[in-house]
Design a protein around this motif. Structure first.
Motif, PDB file in Angstrom:
ATOM      1  N   GLU A 171       0.846  -1.197   0.000  1.00 42.55           N
ATOM      2  CA  GLU A 171       0.000   0.000   0.000  1.00 42.55           C
ATOM      3  C   GLU A 171       0.878   1.243   0.000  1.00 42.55           C
ATOM      4  O   GLU A 171       1.899   1.302   0.679  1.00 42.55           O
ATOM      5  N   ILE A 172       0.472   2.229  -0.774  1.00 40.28           N
ATOM      6  CA  ILE A 172       1.139   3.534  -0.767  1.00 40.28           C
ATOM      7  C   ILE A 172       0.073   4.618  -0.725  1.00 40.28           C
ATOM      8  O   ILE A 172      -0.875   4.618  -1.524  1.00 40.28           O
ATOM      9  N   ASP A 173       0.205   5.540   0.227  1.00 39.99           N
ATOM     10  CA  ASP A 173      -0.687   6.689   0.351  1.00 39.99           C
ATOM     11  C   ASP A 173       0.114   7.947   0.043  1.00 39.99           C
ATOM     12  O   ASP A 173       1.152   8.187   0.664  1.00 39.99           O
ATOM     13  N   THR A 174      -0.348   8.743  -0.903  1.00 39.82           N
ATOM     14  CA  THR A 174       0.375   9.949  -1.283  1.00 39.82           C
ATOM     15  C   THR A 174      -0.555  11.146  -1.263  1.00 39.82           C
ATOM     16  O   THR A 174      -1.728  11.049  -1.654  1.00 39.82           O
ATOM     17  N   GLN A 175      -0.043  12.279  -0.792  1.00 38.23           N
ATOM     18  CA  GLN A 175      -0.856  13.477  -0.629  1.00 38.23           C
ATOM     19  C   GLN A 175      -0.024  14.722  -0.946  1.00 38.23           C
ATOM     20  O   GLN A 175       0.660  15.255  -0.088  1.00 38.23           O
ATOM     21  N   PRO A 176      -0.082  15.216  -2.181  1.00 43.94           N
ATOM     22  CA  PRO A 176       0.579  16.480  -2.495  1.00 43.94           C
ATOM     23  C   PRO A 176      -0.341  17.650  -2.138  1.00 43.94           C
ATOM     24  O   PRO A 176      -1.552  17.593  -2.354  1.00 43.94           O
ATOM     25  N   VAL A 177       0.244  18.706  -1.560  1.00 47.36           N
ATOM     26  CA  VAL A 177      -0.548  19.847  -1.095  1.00 47.36           C
ATOM     27  C   VAL A 177       0.129  21.143  -1.515  1.00 47.36           C
ATOM     28  O   VAL A 177       1.334  21.321  -1.288  1.00 47.36           O
ATOM     29  N   LEU A 178      -0.646  22.040  -2.123  1.00 47.60           N
ATOM     30  CA  LEU A 178      -0.163  23.382  -2.457  1.00 47.60           C
ATOM     31  C   LEU A 178      -1.040  24.415  -1.763  1.00 47.60           C
ATOM     32  O   LEU A 178      -2.266  24.341  -1.824  1.00 47.60           O
ATOM     33  N   GLU A 179      -0.401  25.369  -1.097  1.00 52.72           N
ATOM     34  CA  GLU A 179      -1.129  26.456  -0.437  1.00 52.72           C
ATOM     35  C   GLU A 179      -0.464  27.767  -0.841  1.00 52.72           C
ATOM     36  O   GLU A 179       0.699  28.011  -0.509  1.00 52.72           O
ATOM     37  N   ILE A 180      -1.179  28.599  -1.573  1.00 53.09           N
ATOM     38  CA  ILE A 180      -0.579  29.783  -2.178  1.00 53.09           C
ATOM     39  C   ILE A 180      -1.274  31.046  -1.670  1.00 53.09           C
ATOM     40  O   ILE A 180      -2.503  31.170  -1.759  1.00 53.09           O
ATOM     41  N   HIS A 181      -0.460  31.973  -1.146  1.00 51.30           N
ATOM     42  CA  HIS A 181      -0.982  33.238  -0.621  1.00 51.30           C
ATOM     43  C   HIS A 181      -0.319  34.438  -1.298  1.00 51.30           C
ATOM     44  O   HIS A 181      -0.347  35.544  -0.755  1.00 51.30           O
ATOM     45  N   ALA A 182       0.273  34.233  -2.469  1.00 53.94           N
ATOM     46  CA  ALA A 182       0.987  35.310  -3.163  1.00 53.94           C
ATOM     47  C   ALA A 182       0.576  35.349  -4.626  1.00 53.94           C
ATOM     48  O   ALA A 182      -0.017  34.395  -5.154  1.00 53.94           O
ATOM     49  N   ASP A 183       0.883  36.449  -5.278  1.00 54.03           N
ATOM     50  CA  ASP A 183       0.573  36.611  -6.695  1.00 54.03           C
ATOM     51  C   ASP A 183       1.793  36.252  -7.541  1.00 54.03           C
ATOM     52  O   ASP A 183       2.895  36.073  -7.036  1.00 54.03           O
TER      53      ASP A 183
END
Length: 443
Positions: A353-365
Motif C-alpha cells: 500500500e502507498i498513500d500519497t498526498q501532495p498539497v499546495l497552499e498559495i498566498h501570493a501573486d
C-alpha cells in the motif's frame, strides 16, 4: 498515550541528558513538560493519520547506551564505496572518536555535540533552544529533552570544501532494546560550499529506536549538496527530522534514499527565507516485507523569487506500506516563487500500500506552481519485452524498478558511489520469487 514509551526515557527529568548550562536545562525541562502534558499523538492527529503510534507507545526502551564507546564495530561496516575522506561516526547515539577521521581542513570544523556542550555551550543556543509547540512534533520534543551528542559541521564564509564529509550513524547490537537521540547541526557560511553524506547503517537483529534531528543553516550565496542513505537494520525503528533555513540565493540540493528500518519516519522542513533561494529534492523509498515508511515534506516559500523542485519515487513490495506527504506553502509576499512537486509510486504486490498526498497552499501573486502524484504498477508490455530478450521475470522486474528509482541519484557524479546505490536497491527490490523471511512489525 504517555505511558510505556515515554516514561522510562524521561525518568530523572532534564538531568537525564547529563551536565549542561542553565539555559539548556530550562529548554530541556520545558520540552519534558510538553511531553508530559500532551503525550504521543493519537489517531486524530492529521500528521500521524497514516502512521499509528499506538504500538510504539507500548514499547519500553532503555535510554541511551552506556557501553556505546566500547562496542566492537567492524571497520568494513563503515565503508562507503567511492568515499574516502573526513568522517564522523556515532554508535547508538554516541560519538566514537576512535572510528572517526577528522583531518585539518582550512575552513571546516567537525566536532561532536557532546564536546561543545562542555566547551562552548552558548554557541549552540540558537539551535538547541528552539521550541516545538505543535503536539505532533513529539519526537522533536523528545530530542530536545534528551539529545546529548551528534555531529556539528561548520564551514567558514567563502570556503569551498572539496572532500566529501561522511557522517555515519550505526545501530549496534546490545543486550536490551535501546532508544538513542542525536542532534545534528550544519552551518554553511556566506558563499561557502560543502558536500555531505548522512549514512545510516545497522547490525542485523538489533531492534533499537533512533531519533535524529538535524538543523541546517545555509547563509547567503552558499550551497549544500547532501546525500542521505538510510540503510539501517530492517528490524530497527528510526525517526528523523531535517530542518533547513536558506538565506539570499542559498542553494540546498538533497538526495534521499530510504531503504532500511522496519518502521521509519522522515520529516523534511525547509524555509526559503532569502530572495532567490532554491531547494532541490530527489528521493526514493524502497520497501519490502512489512516495512512502513512515512515521508513528510513541508517547504515554505517566504522570500521573493524562490524556487523548489521536488521529485520523489516510492516502491512497495509484499505487505509493506509507504506514506508520502508533500506540502508546499507560498506565503504572502513571496511573489515570483516557482514550486514544483512530483511523486510517482509503484506497487509490486497486491498486499502493498502507498498513500500519497501532495498539497499546495498559495498566498501570493505571480506564482508558478504545479504538483502531481500517481500510484501504479510495472508496465506489463515493458516486462513482456524484457522477457522476450531472455530475462527472467525477477530480472525484468528488478531492471524496471531500478530504472524507476534512479531519478533520485542519477545525477551523482561519483560513479563508484552511484554503482553502490544501484547494488543496494537491486539487493532489496523486488523480492525474488523464492520468498524471504518476515522481519516483523511494531504495528
Amino acid at each position: 498515550m504517555t505511558a510505556g514509551f515515554l516514561e522510562p526515557l524521561l525518568a530523572d527529568g532534564a538531568a537525564a541528558a547529563g551536565g549542561q548550562s542553565a539555559w539548556l536545562a530550562d529548554v530541556r525541562e520545558h520540552a519534558i513538560q510538553q511531553l508530559a502534558r500532551d503525550g504521543m499523538p493519537g489517531p486524530r492527529s492529521e500528521a500521524w493519520k497514516y502512521s499509528s503510534l499506538r504500538a510504539l507507545a507500548q514499547r519500553r526502551y532503555q535510554r541511551g547506551d552506556d557501553d556505546a564507546k566500547a562496542r566492537a564495530i567492524a571497520p568494513t561496516l563503515l565503508d562507503l564505496p567511492g568515499i574516502d575522506g573526513p568522517r564522523l561516526v556515532f554508535v547508538n547515539g554516541a560519538f566514537r572518536e576512535d572510528l572517526s577521521n577528522i583531518p585539518a581542513i582550512d575552513g571546516l570544523r567537525m566536532q561532536a555535540l557532546s564536546s561543545l556542550l562542555e566547551s562552548e555551550p552558548d554557541s549552540l543556543q540558537p539551535y538547541l533552544a528552539r521550541s516545538y509547540d505543535d503536539g505532533s512534533d513529539v519526537f522533536a520534543r523528545l530530542n530536545t529533552a534528551l539529545a546529548f551528542d551528534g555531529p556539528v559541521i561548520r564551514v567558514a564564509a567563502g570556503k569551498r570544501i572539496d572532500p566529501v564529509v561522511h557522517l555515519v550513524m550505526v545501530g549496534a547490537e546490545a543486550t536490551s532494546e535501546l532508544a538513542w537521540q542525536l542532534r545534528g547541526i550544519v552551518e554553511i557560511g556566506e558563499r561557502a560550499k560543502l558536500t555531505l553524506i548522512e549514512h545510516h547503517i545497522g547490525e542485523d537483529g538489533q531492534r533499537h529506536f533512533g531519533n535524529q534531528l538535524t538543523q541546517i543553516s545555509i547563509a547567503a550565496h552558499a550551497r549544500l549538496d547532501m546525500l542521505q542513505i538510510q540503510h539501517s537494520a530492517e528490524s530497527s525503528s528510526l525517526v528523523r527530522r531535517t530542518e533547513a533555513d536558506l538565506g539570499v540565493e542559498g542553494h540546498f540540493e538533497l538526495r534521499s534514499i530510504e531503504a532500511g528500518a522496519q518502521w521509519m519516519r522522515h520529516d523534511l522542513v525547509v524555509r526559503l527565507e532569502g530572495d532567490r533561494s532554491r531547494f532541490t529534492s530527489r528521493g526514493v523509498f524502497a520497501l519490502r516485507n512489512r516495512q512502513h515508511s512515512d515521508t513528510r515534506l513541508d517547504v515554505r516559500h517566504i522570500a521573493r523569487d524562490t524556487a523548489c523542485d521536488i521529485v520523489w519515487r516510492g516502491v512497495a513490495d509484499q505487505r509493506s506500506r509507504g506514506v508520502f506527504h508533500g506540502a508546499i506553502t507560498v506565503e504572502s509576499g513571496a511573489d515570483g516563487s516557482d514550486a514544483q512537486l512530483s511523486n510517482k509510486n509503484l506497487l509490486l504486490s497486491e498486499q502493498a500500500e502507498i498513500d500519497t498526498q501532495p498539497v499546495l497552499e498559495i498566498h501570493a501573486d505571480e506564482v508558478k506552481a504545479a504538483h502531481g502524484a500517481t500510484v501504479g504498477q510495472l508496465d506489463e508490455s515493458a516486462l513482456f519485452y524484457l522477457r522476450t530478450r531472455g530475462l527472467s521475470v525477477d530480472e525484468a522486474r528488478s531492471m524496471l524498478t531500478l530504472a524507476f528509482c534512479r531519478v533520485a541519484f542519477d545525477s551523482i557524479e561519483n560513479e563508484v558511489l552511484r554503482e553502490h546505490i544501484d547494488t543496494l536497491l537491486l539487493d532489496r527490490l523486488p523480492i525474488m520469487s523464492d520468498g524471504s523471511t518476515d522481519a516483523g512489525s511494531i504495528e
